[in-house]
Scaffold this active site. Sequence first.
Site, PDB file in Angstrom:
ATOM      1  N   GLU A   1     -12.616   2.462   2.292  1.00  0.00           N
ATOM      2  CA  GLU A   1     -12.573   2.168   3.911  1.00  0.00           C
ATOM      3  C   GLU A   1     -12.939   3.168   4.556  1.00  0.00           C
ATOM      4  O   GLU A   1     -13.525   3.933   4.530  1.00  0.00           O
ATOM      5  CB  GLU A   1     -10.642   3.399   4.451  1.00  0.00           C
ATOM      6  CG  GLU A   1     -10.137   2.270   2.943  1.00  0.00           C
ATOM      7  CD  GLU A   1      -8.469   2.775   3.705  1.00  0.00           C
ATOM      8  OE1 GLU A   1      -7.799   2.459   4.389  1.00  0.00           O
ATOM      9  OE2 GLU A   1      -7.764   4.013   3.810  1.00  0.00           O
TER      10      GLU A   1
ATOM     11  N   ASP B   1      -3.487   3.779  -1.465  1.00  0.00           N
ATOM     12  CA  ASP B   1      -4.366   3.955   0.047  1.00  0.00           C
ATOM     13  C   ASP B   1      -4.764   5.550  -0.533  1.00  0.00           C
ATOM     14  O   ASP B   1      -4.009   6.131  -0.934  1.00  0.00           O
ATOM     15  CB  ASP B   1      -2.918   3.630   1.229  1.00  0.00           C
ATOM     16  CG  ASP B   1      -3.823   3.533   1.998  1.00  0.00           C
ATOM     17  OD1 ASP B   1      -4.700   3.497   2.340  1.00  0.00           O
ATOM     18  OD2 ASP B   1      -2.534   3.425   2.928  1.00  0.00           O
TER      19      ASP B   1
ATOM     20  N   GLU C   1       1.071  -1.111  -0.423  1.00  0.00           N
ATOM     21  CA  GLU C   1      -0.398  -0.049   0.386  1.00  0.00           C
ATOM     22  C   GLU C   1       0.903   1.413   0.173  1.00  0.00           C
ATOM     23  O   GLU C   1       1.527   1.803   1.038  1.00  0.00           O
ATOM     24  CB  GLU C   1      -1.008  -0.003   1.251  1.00  0.00           C
ATOM     25  CG  GLU C   1      -2.228  -0.218   1.640  1.00  0.00           C
ATOM     26  CD  GLU C   1      -3.174  -0.585   2.365  1.00  0.00           C
ATOM     27  OE1 GLU C   1      -2.563  -0.009   3.042  1.00  0.00           O
ATOM     28  OE2 GLU C   1      -3.744  -1.866   2.492  1.00  0.00           O
TER      29      GLU C   1
HETATM   30  P1  C2E Z   1      -4.315   3.750   6.545  1.00  0.00           P
HETATM   31  O1  C2E Z   1      -3.630   2.849   5.911  1.00  0.00           O
HETATM   32  O2  C2E Z   1      -5.581   4.559   6.262  1.00  0.00           O
HETATM   33  O3  C2E Z   1      -4.640   2.826   7.791  1.00  0.00           O
HETATM   34  C1  C2E Z   1      -6.753   3.113   8.098  1.00  0.00           C
HETATM   35  C2  C2E Z   1      -7.280   3.328   9.338  1.00  0.00           C
HETATM   36  O4  C2E Z   1      -7.961   4.081   9.551  1.00  0.00           O
HETATM   37  C3  C2E Z   1      -6.205   3.308  11.210  1.00  0.00           C
HETATM   38  O5  C2E Z   1      -5.944   3.669  11.400  1.00  0.00           O
HETATM   39  C4  C2E Z   1      -7.200   2.529  11.191  1.00  0.00           C
HETATM   40  O6  C2E Z   1      -7.879   1.642  12.285  1.00  0.00           O
HETATM   41  C5  C2E Z   1      -8.702   3.105  10.801  1.00  0.00           C
HETATM   42  N1  C2E Z   1      -9.679   3.048  10.227  1.00  0.00           N
HETATM   43  C6  C2E Z   1     -10.031   2.264  10.233  1.00  0.00           C
HETATM   44  N2  C2E Z   1     -11.692   1.460   9.376  1.00  0.00           N
HETATM   45  C7  C2E Z   1     -12.114   2.401  10.123  1.00  0.00           C
HETATM   46  C8  C2E Z   1     -13.315   3.166  10.858  1.00  0.00           C
HETATM   47  O7  C2E Z   1     -13.952   2.548  10.218  1.00  0.00           O
HETATM   48  N3  C2E Z   1     -13.482   4.476  11.123  1.00  0.00           N
HETATM   49  C9  C2E Z   1     -12.906   5.219  11.368  1.00  0.00           C
HETATM   50  N4  C2E Z   1     -12.879   6.161  11.858  1.00  0.00           N
HETATM   51  N5  C2E Z   1     -11.364   4.314  10.860  1.00  0.00           N
HETATM   52  C10 C2E Z   1     -10.982   3.304  10.751  1.00  0.00           C
HETATM   53  P2  C2E Z   1      -4.428   4.301  12.321  1.00  0.00           P
HETATM   54  O8  C2E Z   1      -4.648   2.059  12.169  1.00  0.00           O
HETATM   55  O9  C2E Z   1      -4.411   4.503  13.094  1.00  0.00           O
HETATM   56  O10 C2E Z   1      -3.887   4.109  11.502  1.00  0.00           O
HETATM   57  C11 C2E Z   1      -3.454   5.335  10.937  1.00  0.00           C
HETATM   58  C12 C2E Z   1      -2.313   5.200   9.536  1.00  0.00           C
HETATM   59  O11 C2E Z   1      -1.073   5.291  10.152  1.00  0.00           O
HETATM   60  C13 C2E Z   1      -2.011   4.510   9.321  1.00  0.00           C
HETATM   61  O12 C2E Z   1      -3.744   4.659   7.795  1.00  0.00           O
HETATM   62  C14 C2E Z   1      -1.452   4.696   7.734  1.00  0.00           C
HETATM   63  O13 C2E Z   1      -1.163   5.806   7.067  1.00  0.00           O
HETATM   64  C15 C2E Z   1      -0.230   5.206   9.380  1.00  0.00           C
HETATM   65  N6  C2E Z   1       0.681   3.390   8.826  1.00  0.00           N
HETATM   66  C16 C2E Z   1      -0.497   2.854  10.164  1.00  0.00           C
HETATM   67  N7  C2E Z   1       0.853   1.725  10.386  1.00  0.00           N
HETATM   68  C17 C2E Z   1       1.932   2.059   9.739  1.00  0.00           C
HETATM   69  C18 C2E Z   1       3.224   0.990   9.692  1.00  0.00           C
HETATM   70  O14 C2E Z   1       3.117   0.177   9.529  1.00  0.00           O
HETATM   71  N8  C2E Z   1       3.796   2.250   7.778  1.00  0.00           N
HETATM   72  C19 C2E Z   1       3.169   3.681   7.828  1.00  0.00           C
HETATM   73  N9  C2E Z   1       3.891   3.686   6.703  1.00  0.00           N
HETATM   74  N10 C2E Z   1       2.618   3.579   7.911  1.00  0.00           N
HETATM   75  C20 C2E Z   1       1.459   3.390   8.728  1.00  0.00           C
HETATM   76 CA    CA Z   2      -5.833   4.700   3.887  1.00  0.00          CA
HETATM   77 CA    CA Z   3      -3.110   2.124   4.549  1.00  0.00          CA
END
Ligand code: C2E
Ligand code: CA
Ligand code: CA
Length: 746
Positions: free
Chosen positions: A697, A640, A610
């Site tokens: 998403e 993404d 992604e």
């Molecule tokens: P993302 O890749 O767009 O991941 C989706 C985020 O939306 C995730 O937050 C997830 O918990 C949240 N989400 C999923 N479904 C829903 C929903 O129905 N409603 C709402 N309000 N939120 C939902 P998370 O886990 O806090 O991650 C935030 C961002 O951090 C991610 O956005 C991604 O850009 C980044 N991220 C997370 N893990 C990694 C990683 O291992 N490496 C990198 N480079 N970025 C990461």
């Molecule tokens: Ca996303």
């Molecule tokens: Ca993602």
Amino acid sequence: MRFLSNIKKWTINLFGFHRHDDYVKKHLNDANVRSSAYMTFIIIAIEIWMIIRSINKNVIPQVSNGANLFDSLFTNTSLYFLFMIAALTMLVFSVFYMYEKSKIIDNKFEKKINTLIPAFFAIVLVLYSFLVIKEISLFKNWNQRYYVVNNVSVIFLYIFAFLLGSSIIGHTIYRYKYGKNQIILSIIVIIFFSLMCLTFGIKVGYSDFFSRFYLGTGLPKEAGFNDSGAIYEIKSIICFLTMVLYVGCLLIWKPYISIAMLTSIFIGYYYLLSGDPANRIFPDGEKVNYITFLITLCAIAVSIYQQRVREALNSEDLEYNAKFDSITGINNYNYYVKEISELLKEISNYNEFYYLFINIENFKTYNDQMGFNNGTEFLKRFAKKIVEIFGEFPCARESDDHFVAFVKMNEAIDKINELEKYLIEDSNGLYLNLRVGGVCPRNAAEDINTSIDRARYAASLIKDKYNKIFIEYDDEMHKSYKKKQYVINHLEEAIENGYIKAYYQPVVWSETQELCGCEALARWIDPKYGLLSPGEFIPVLEEVRLIHKLDSAIFEIVCKNIRKLMDDGKKVVPVSINFSRLDFELMDAVSVFENLINKYDIPKEYVHVEITESALTETQDLLQKSIDKLHNDGFSIWLDDFGSGYSSLNVLKDFNFDVIKIDMKFLTNFEKKPVTKVIIDSIIKLSEKIGMKTLTEGVETTEQAEFLKDVGCGRLQGYLFGKPIPLEEFLKQIEDNVFKISNEIL
Ligand code: C2E
Ligand code: CA
Ligand code: CA
């Protein structure tokens, strides 16, 4: 033509016809003062020797013949004394002159000593030159050439000594008043001393040269003639040449001045000698030597001059770079830190001040729209304005569009508003914003860099939290700042100790709502701070360029987990992994990725890559090549956060994606705003047309899920189907049939 202009340039340089800036002038002058200090040592030594010699040779015999001691001493040695006092005065002057360069004098007593001592010597010199006027009354034989030259040069010596003393007194008064050297006056001092040296050289050289030809011709014994003419000759030419050497080479003037001066001295001296009836003094062989010597002196003078100018230009560069920012011309950050640490030592009310970190938000758009050169000009004007407003205390450019300043608390707001007003006026209608963070110094010995970093942090928070232009770093910020520092300093440790974990969030088919994959999302479960979400560490790690460490760690964890499941014979669903744009800059991401796949022997279809849309906006070759490579190697690449940036459609044109993840922002206000449905519908149709699959998403309600199914979005992800959870829980949900794995997973 080019050739001619080169010759012209070269000549101007060689002879020093161009003007120098004040720095180079000062450097050249300082070097001359330094030379004077060395040279005066030699002169003092020679004069002492001359005095002793004269006492032995003249005074003692005369006194033993009944002459008055004082009169005899005076007639025989007064000139040597005068010259010695002049050299001593010059020595003291030079030493104190150089002393100013190396140290700022703040001690009052030191300041007095520093100015009074040169003045004392200068006064002695002036008084002495008055005193020796007595000798002029003894002059006689004005009708004989030998005596005329002798008498005139003695009179000039007195005059020059008097002027030398006076100009040193003048310089001392200036220095007492303003606490620093005065270049023009110091050049005048050097000129008078040089004239003294020259006159002395001519007098001694001339009289001794001459004496040889009057041997036995009835000249009076008092004139100091004796039978050893040959020795005199050698000594005298050395005396003359030493003095010429001093004023011509040790003191360096512009080459054309040096050459003109040396040549006229040589010609004058030549005529002085050869114009005499006994002009056998210069046989032709001697003339050649004489001219050769002149040429050599000129060459040396020019080469020393060139060398000193080059030296001055180099050290000017160094000094400039140590102090100023090369783009805006105001002070640079290092110099600011130095100045502030001095300032903090001086003021006791430092807690009534702020360090300011000033950031122009959105400056990139200015650069993009107005062009880079206009951006630079803008920064220059802005920097000038900062100095105008905050210049009472140190201020500087930190980097890019970031500046630092120091301001009294009670003036801060007004001054920042003034700057904001200026920024808006000068922003050409573009939407530029001021973001200023302020931190109060806590003690005089604190680390200024840390404080500035905190001010920067405060300023960075304005962006997402507060609708202001200035905020002060407070306790709450201090907590989050500490957390940020903690993240930076403990990443490696967290990876090693397994505090970094991958949580998994289900992805389902919209038709069946059966599990077709999952997304790995990083979590940091810290012994001190508890559960940290990506929002708390990912932007920080991107800012300090450490994100690739986290991403490779997460990737390895995911591979390990898949391997284990496969080894245990369990069913596996594909995992999407998040890549940051920086990963491709900070490491060879493709190799790291493929090596891990090989190491754990993971089938290619089990991982999706992604990449967020914002990562792609600055279309870099490197990124494009990396994506193409992964794609060609058979990996599925997912786009993404589609629709969260500005150039979504371009991205679709330039890159080759398998799946588009429609950003969850599209679903906010889903029920209230019918237009969102139209937009989502269109995006999905568009994707179909260009052969890309879709995933939406942030699906939280059944209505949303229904709608997305109806308009043909293939995959869904959101809290409706499950939040990100640890692997064990994820597996348990599968076991408990909460997540049903689809037969089709690709
Ligand atoms: P993302 O890749 O767009 O991941 C989706 C985020 O939306 C995730 O937050 C997830 O918990 C949240 N989400 C999923 N479904 C829903 C929903 O129905 N409603 C709402 N309000 N939120 C939902 P998370 O886990 O806090 O991650 C935030 C961002 O951090 C991610 O956005 C991604 O850009 C980044 N991220 C997370 N893990 C990694 C990683 O291992 N490496 C990198 N480079 N970025 C990461
Ligand atoms: Ca996303
Ligand atoms: Ca993602």
